[in-house]
Design an enzyme around this catalytic site. Sequence first.
Site, PDB file in Angstrom:
ATOM      1  N   ALA A  10       0.819  -1.225   0.000  1.00  0.00           N
ATOM      2  CA  ALA A  10       0.000   0.000   0.000  1.00  0.00           C
ATOM      3  C   ALA A  10       0.849   1.270   0.000  1.00  0.00           C
ATOM      4  O   ALA A  10       0.296   2.367   0.078  1.00  0.00           O
ATOM      5  CB  ALA A  10      -0.945  -0.009   1.196  1.00  0.00           C
ATOM      6  N   ALA A  12       2.604   2.479  -2.427  1.00  0.00           N
ATOM      7  CA  ALA A  12       2.760   3.096  -3.756  1.00  0.00           C
ATOM      8  C   ALA A  12       1.702   2.523  -4.697  1.00  0.00           C
ATOM      9  O   ALA A  12       1.022   1.543  -4.367  1.00  0.00           O
ATOM     10  CB  ALA A  12       4.158   2.801  -4.318  1.00  0.00           C
ATOM     11  N   ARG A  35       8.038   0.219   3.497  1.00  0.00           N
ATOM     12  CA  ARG A  35       8.392   1.604   3.844  1.00  0.00           C
ATOM     13  C   ARG A  35       7.429   2.178   4.888  1.00  0.00           C
ATOM     14  O   ARG A  35       6.345   2.675   4.557  1.00  0.00           O
ATOM     15  CB  ARG A  35       8.429   2.450   2.571  1.00  0.00           C
ATOM     16  CG  ARG A  35       9.649   2.120   1.690  1.00  0.00           C
ATOM     17  CD  ARG A  35       9.580   2.743   0.341  1.00  0.00           C
ATOM     18  NE  ARG A  35       8.639   2.085  -0.550  1.00  0.00           N
ATOM     19  CZ  ARG A  35       8.450   2.401  -1.831  1.00  0.00           C
ATOM     20  NH1 ARG A  35       9.133   3.391  -2.368  1.00  0.00           N
ATOM     21  NH2 ARG A  35       7.578   1.744  -2.573  1.00  0.00           N
ATOM     22  N   ASP A  60       8.224  -7.230   5.328  1.00  0.00           N
ATOM     23  CA  ASP A  60       8.592  -7.748   4.007  1.00  0.00           C
ATOM     24  C   ASP A  60       7.818  -9.047   3.763  1.00  0.00           C
ATOM     25  O   ASP A  60       7.986 -10.016   4.526  1.00  0.00           O
ATOM     26  CB  ASP A  60      10.113  -7.994   3.998  1.00  0.00           C
ATOM     27  CG  ASP A  60      10.647  -8.306   2.610  1.00  0.00           C
ATOM     28  OD1 ASP A  60       9.929  -8.930   1.809  1.00  0.00           O
ATOM     29  OD2 ASP A  60      11.807  -7.912   2.333  1.00  0.00           O
ATOM     30  N   SER A 140      -1.754  -9.941 -13.910  1.00  0.00           N
ATOM     31  CA  SER A 140      -1.251  -9.025 -14.947  1.00  0.00           C
ATOM     32  C   SER A 140      -1.547  -9.604 -16.316  1.00  0.00           C
ATOM     33  O   SER A 140      -1.725 -10.829 -16.467  1.00  0.00           O
ATOM     34  CB  SER A 140       0.264  -8.874 -14.788  1.00  0.00           C
ATOM     35  OG  SER A 140       0.811  -8.165 -15.874  1.00  0.00           O
ATOM     36  N   TYR A 153       9.303 -12.673 -14.643  1.00  0.00           N
ATOM     37  CA  TYR A 153       8.148 -11.884 -14.173  1.00  0.00           C
ATOM     38  C   TYR A 153       6.851 -12.487 -14.723  1.00  0.00           C
ATOM     39  O   TYR A 153       5.887 -12.693 -13.976  1.00  0.00           O
ATOM     40  CB  TYR A 153       8.272 -10.415 -14.596  1.00  0.00           C
ATOM     41  CG  TYR A 153       7.063  -9.605 -14.177  1.00  0.00           C
ATOM     42  CD1 TYR A 153       6.796  -9.371 -12.832  1.00  0.00           C
ATOM     43  CD2 TYR A 153       6.152  -9.129 -15.125  1.00  0.00           C
ATOM     44  CE1 TYR A 153       5.657  -8.664 -12.438  1.00  0.00           C
ATOM     45  CE2 TYR A 153       5.019  -8.422 -14.742  1.00  0.00           C
ATOM     46  CZ  TYR A 153       4.775  -8.191 -13.396  1.00  0.00           C
ATOM     47  OH  TYR A 153       3.655  -7.496 -12.999  1.00  0.00           O
ATOM     48  N   THR A 188       2.776   3.655 -12.541  1.00  0.00           N
ATOM     49  CA  THR A 188       3.043   3.659 -11.094  1.00  0.00           C
ATOM     50  C   THR A 188       4.567   3.693 -10.941  1.00  0.00           C
ATOM     51  O   THR A 188       5.270   4.088 -11.870  1.00  0.00           O
ATOM     52  CB  THR A 188       2.501   2.353 -10.453  1.00  0.00           C
ATOM     53  OG1 THR A 188       3.210   1.248 -11.051  1.00  0.00           O
ATOM     54  CG2 THR A 188       1.010   2.175 -10.669  1.00  0.00           C
ATOM     55  N   GLU A 189       5.064   3.211  -9.800  1.00  0.00           N
ATOM     56  CA  GLU A 189       6.521   3.102  -9.644  1.00  0.00           C
ATOM     57  C   GLU A 189       7.053   1.784 -10.224  1.00  0.00           C
ATOM     58  O   GLU A 189       8.239   1.468 -10.100  1.00  0.00           O
ATOM     59  CB  GLU A 189       6.888   3.223  -8.161  1.00  0.00           C
ATOM     60  CG  GLU A 189       6.570   4.604  -7.608  1.00  0.00           C
ATOM     61  CD  GLU A 189       6.827   4.742  -6.118  1.00  0.00           C
ATOM     62  OE1 GLU A 189       7.461   3.848  -5.521  1.00  0.00           O
ATOM     63  OE2 GLU A 189       6.392   5.765  -5.552  1.00  0.00           O
TER      64      GLU A 189
END
Length: 252
Positions: A10, A12, A35, A60, A140, A153, A188-189
């Site tokens: 949550a 980013a 973070r 994590d 995705s 990925y 996004t990032e």
Amino acid sequence: MKKIALITGATAGLGRAIALRLAREGYDLILTGRRAGRLDELAQQIGQTCPVRVLPLAFDVRSYDQVTTHLGSLPEDWRDIDVLVNNAGLAVGLSPIHQGVIDDWERMIDTNIKGLLYVTRTVSPGMVARRSGHIINIGSIAGRQVYPGGNVYCATKHAVGALSQAMRIDLLPHHIKVTLIAPGAVQTEFSLVRFKGDEARAASVYEGFEPLAAEDIADAVVYVLSAPDHVDVQDLLIMSKAQATGTLFEKG
Ligand code: NDP
Ligand code: 8X3
């Protein structure tokens, strides 16, 4: 009593947008990510605008110990989680298979597959005991198609697709809904992380077309959560109007 939603990742992008949107919908929120500062800021922002409770938990998802320490012993008034959004994830690198960086592979597999499993394993028994719950996995387009350099990925996102089907089967007798939301390119990032802080390369991914915004995916989450109890939206593929496949974009 308000419903409780737990959103991983949550700090980013999609997770942050989903948190802000579900706060507006009146959910109490457990928000996670590594973070801590960003989680506290988000909790403060939500607290100033929405009458909901927020529990920020910094850990994590790659560590089963950290997952169980934080989510296995929640305060009593946070234990009855109604909605789990398995969102934390990342791509690292875009190397062809023969040049792949082992550490990049480990980070993707450990976060996108094992982290999702650790969180689900910890949270789902409570849903089973209550015979109620909704798990939303963020997959995705990379879980449907494979593109050059996407190798590991894409494999992790194919795994998220397979696990969503498996969860739906295993949790069916326990009245738990499972939804897979599979976005195409969302600004996004994500690309900044994939390209290890190279801002110009990250920005170039979204040049020449209008990508999805994180808020578009948050809208989809609200849509699946607002379906009647007997309806499970199982699988949603959501792309920008300018994206037809994993690699085909209309630019210009
Ligand atoms: P961002 O990089 O903007 O956000 C990723 C989030 O995941 C951050 O909150 C980050 O928090 C968290 N996260 C990453 N690793 C860990 C970890 N080890 N432990 C805990 N949290 C972690 O990317 P997006 O918002 O775009 O990505 C969210 C999800 O959406 C991912 O699963 C991604 O694969 C998927 N997705 C993204 C698309 C896109 O084009 N952007 C398209 C399709 C799917 P922190 O760093 O603070 O730990
Ligand atoms: C993120 C979208 O197409 O870069 O999952 O893999 S893509």
